[in-house]
Design an enzyme around this catalytic site. Structure first.
Site, mmCIF file in Angstrom:
data_model
loop_
_atom_site.group_PDB
_atom_site.id
_atom_site.type_symbol
_atom_site.label_atom_id
_atom_site.label_comp_id
_atom_site.label_asym_id
_atom_site.label_seq_id
_atom_site.Cartn_x
_atom_site.Cartn_y
_atom_site.Cartn_z
ATOM 1 N N LEU A 132 -16.196 12.429 -48.193
ATOM 2 C CA LEU A 132 -16.081 11.752 -49.500
ATOM 3 C C LEU A 132 -15.522 12.742 -50.527
ATOM 4 C CD1 LEU A 132 -16.836 8.845 -50.631
ATOM 5 C CD2 LEU A 132 -18.730 10.013 -51.769
ATOM 6 N N GLY A 133 -14.268 13.146 -50.307
ATOM 7 C CA GLY A 133 -13.556 13.956 -51.303
ATOM 8 C C GLY A 133 -12.757 13.022 -52.191
ATOM 9 N N ILE A 163 -9.712 11.702 -51.656
ATOM 10 C CA ILE A 163 -9.127 10.590 -50.898
ATOM 11 C C ILE A 163 -10.228 9.643 -50.435
ATOM 12 C CG2 ILE A 163 -7.884 9.972 -48.781
ATOM 13 C CD1 ILE A 163 -6.268 12.606 -49.170
ATOM 14 N N ARG A 185 -20.873 17.427 -45.421
ATOM 15 C CA ARG A 185 -21.846 18.479 -45.084
ATOM 16 C C ARG A 185 -23.046 18.406 -46.027
ATOM 17 N NH1 ARG A 185 -17.833 23.428 -44.546
ATOM 18 N NH2 ARG A 185 -16.908 22.094 -46.112
ATOM 19 N N ARG A 209 -6.659 14.004 -39.883
ATOM 20 C CA ARG A 209 -5.919 14.749 -38.877
ATOM 21 C C ARG A 209 -6.407 14.302 -37.506
ATOM 22 N NH1 ARG A 209 -2.825 15.706 -42.275
ATOM 23 N NH2 ARG A 209 -2.119 17.697 -43.103
ATOM 24 N N ASP A 227 -3.284 6.826 -38.333
ATOM 25 C CA ASP A 227 -2.064 7.350 -38.958
ATOM 26 C C ASP A 227 -1.762 8.752 -38.452
ATOM 27 O OD1 ASP A 227 0.125 7.305 -40.826
ATOM 28 O OD2 ASP A 227 -1.047 8.612 -42.151
ATOM 29 N N GLU A 284 1.059 15.245 -32.601
ATOM 30 C CA GLU A 284 2.174 14.497 -33.198
ATOM 31 C C GLU A 284 3.513 15.147 -32.854
ATOM 32 O OE1 GLU A 284 1.248 14.121 -37.363
ATOM 33 O OE2 GLU A 284 -0.644 13.166 -36.936
ATOM 34 N N HIS A 316 2.186 8.839 -39.107
ATOM 35 C CA HIS A 316 1.757 9.778 -40.168
ATOM 36 C C HIS A 316 2.499 9.507 -41.481
ATOM 37 C CE1 HIS A 316 -0.082 14.027 -40.897
ATOM 38 N NE2 HIS A 316 0.037 13.358 -42.044
HETATM 39 C C1 8YV Z 1 2.262 14.935 -45.155
HETATM 40 C C2 8YV Z 1 -0.272 15.139 -45.124
HETATM 41 O O1 8YV Z 1 2.699 14.177 -44.076
HETATM 42 O O2 8YV Z 1 -0.720 15.907 -47.281
HETATM 43 C C3 8YV Z 1 -0.992 15.968 -46.100
HETATM 44 O O3 8YV Z 1 -1.913 16.684 -45.685
HETATM 45 O O4 8YV Z 1 -0.636 15.034 -44.011
HETATM 46 C C4 8YV Z 1 0.932 14.395 -45.529
HETATM 47 O O5 8YV Z 1 0.882 14.099 -46.882
HETATM 48 C C5 8YV Z 1 2.440 16.336 -44.784
HETATM 49 O O6 8YV Z 1 1.736 17.227 -45.536
HETATM 50 C C6 8YV Z 1 3.895 16.680 -44.818
HETATM 51 O O7 8YV Z 1 4.108 17.938 -44.345
#
Ligand code: 8YV
Length: 306
Positions: free
Chosen positions: A146-147, A149, A169, A226, A250, A255, A273
């Site tokens: 819960l940051g 985003i 945490r 991630r 996503d 990747e 992504h």
């Molecule tokens: C981008 C991301 O695809 O901000 C991030 O951590 O995963 C995405 O916004 C990425 O950083 C592009 O390099």
């Protein structure tokens, strides 16, 4: 003299400015010796690989400027131990990534992509109505991380009357959402588990097989963080065995490679992504990346240090 080194690909709005205004060189291991001693700043996408070997090769490096919120491609601990400062682009992409998470949640539960494929394949006319789906409004949602985003995702889903709980945490001071210290218990208590936590060594495998099993045959996993955060092999296996209800992804462990077993599944939505990939958001990320670089070179400090 190469002061600025670009590591990995970057969008033209950044790469062109680096080349034009800073005479930046794009990292090429075969040519490393020609610029290694003069580099002071690395500019990189979050997952390009500023590893220990590259840090060792750049004795004059003082700052690593990341395009993106994530910086899991960088050996942060080693960089910090050497007094190298780091920046990322927080804040400017929260809304777009949160929009993507909500889109994935709706798509998996309501099978939007799958029913679009159904129409395009001509099956509506031949096979009849599409099977019934699951209601989004009121679904119980768990947020892992819960940051900024995660909070933007929670805000959106609150408007869908979704009860929100989260795992971090530690509890977030002042948050009105229910804190669950055990991720397995959180997964067992929700319909949708949304992963929005920072990547890197600290969260590798956090969404383990046990967590996915607790989410269960009716549970849906959404990941906009991630691929490394989730046990992807377990995810694939449990979906195949009917022990997980669906997934909206996503991000992936390797990747741009996506597990082949997922490609034919209608209970899974797969994106390349694109969480932050809108014109306006990427422009804001480019501006903030260049602002960090400029600030460091002019004043020795970063605008948005990590
Ligand atoms: C981008 C991301 O695809 O901000 C991030 O951590 O995963 C995405 O916004 C990425 O950083 C592009 O390099």
């Amino acid at each position: 003299m190469t002061t600025v080194l670009q590591v990995g690909g970057l969008m033209p709005a950044v790469a062109d400015v680096l080349a034009r205004d800073y005479d930046a060189v794009v990292h090429d291991p075969a040519r490393l010796a020609s610029y290694a001693d003069s580099v002071r700043v690395v500019v990189t996408g979050g997952h390009a690989g500023v590893d220990t070997a590259l840090l060792d090769a750049l004795p004059g490096l003082r700052a690593i400027v990341h395009f993106g919120a994530g910086y899991d491609g960088t050996d942060v601990d080693t960089a910090r131990a050497r007094g190298i400062v780091l920046s990322n682009t927080p804040g400017v992409l929260d809304d777009s990534v949160a929009d993507t998470a909500v889109g994935l949640t709706i798509d998996v539960l309501r099978r939007l992509s799958a029913s679009d494929r159904y129409v395009r394949a001509g099956r509506w006319a031949t096979d009849g109505p599409y099977p019934l789906q699951r209601t989004v409004s009121g679904s119980r949602v768990g947020i892992v991380g819960l940051g900024h985003i995660g909070t933007a995702i929670a805000t959106r889903l609150t408007a869908f009357d979704c009860p929100i709980a989260y795992h971090n945490r530690r509890p977030v001071p002042g948050s009105t959402y229910r804190y669950e210290p055990s991720l397995v218990r959180l997964a067992a208590a929700v319909d949708v588990l949304v992963v929005a936590v920072t990547g890197g060594p600290g969260t590798r495998g956090l969404v383990s097989r046990d967590v996915l099993e607790a989410l269960g045959p009716d549970g849906v996993l959404v990941n906009v963080a991630r691929g490394s955060v989730v046990d992807e092999a377990a995810l694939v296996e449990l979906l195949g065995a009917g022990k997980l209800g669906g997934a909206g992804l996503d991000v992936f462990a390797d990747e741009p490679h996506v597990p082949a077993e997922l490609l034919d599944r209608d209970d899974v939505v797969l994106l390349p992504h694109v969480g932050s990939a809108t014109v306006a958001t990427r422009a804001a990320m480019a501006d903030l990346t260049l602002a960090n670089l400029r600030s460091f070179l002019e004043t020795g400090t970063l605008v948005t240090p990590i």
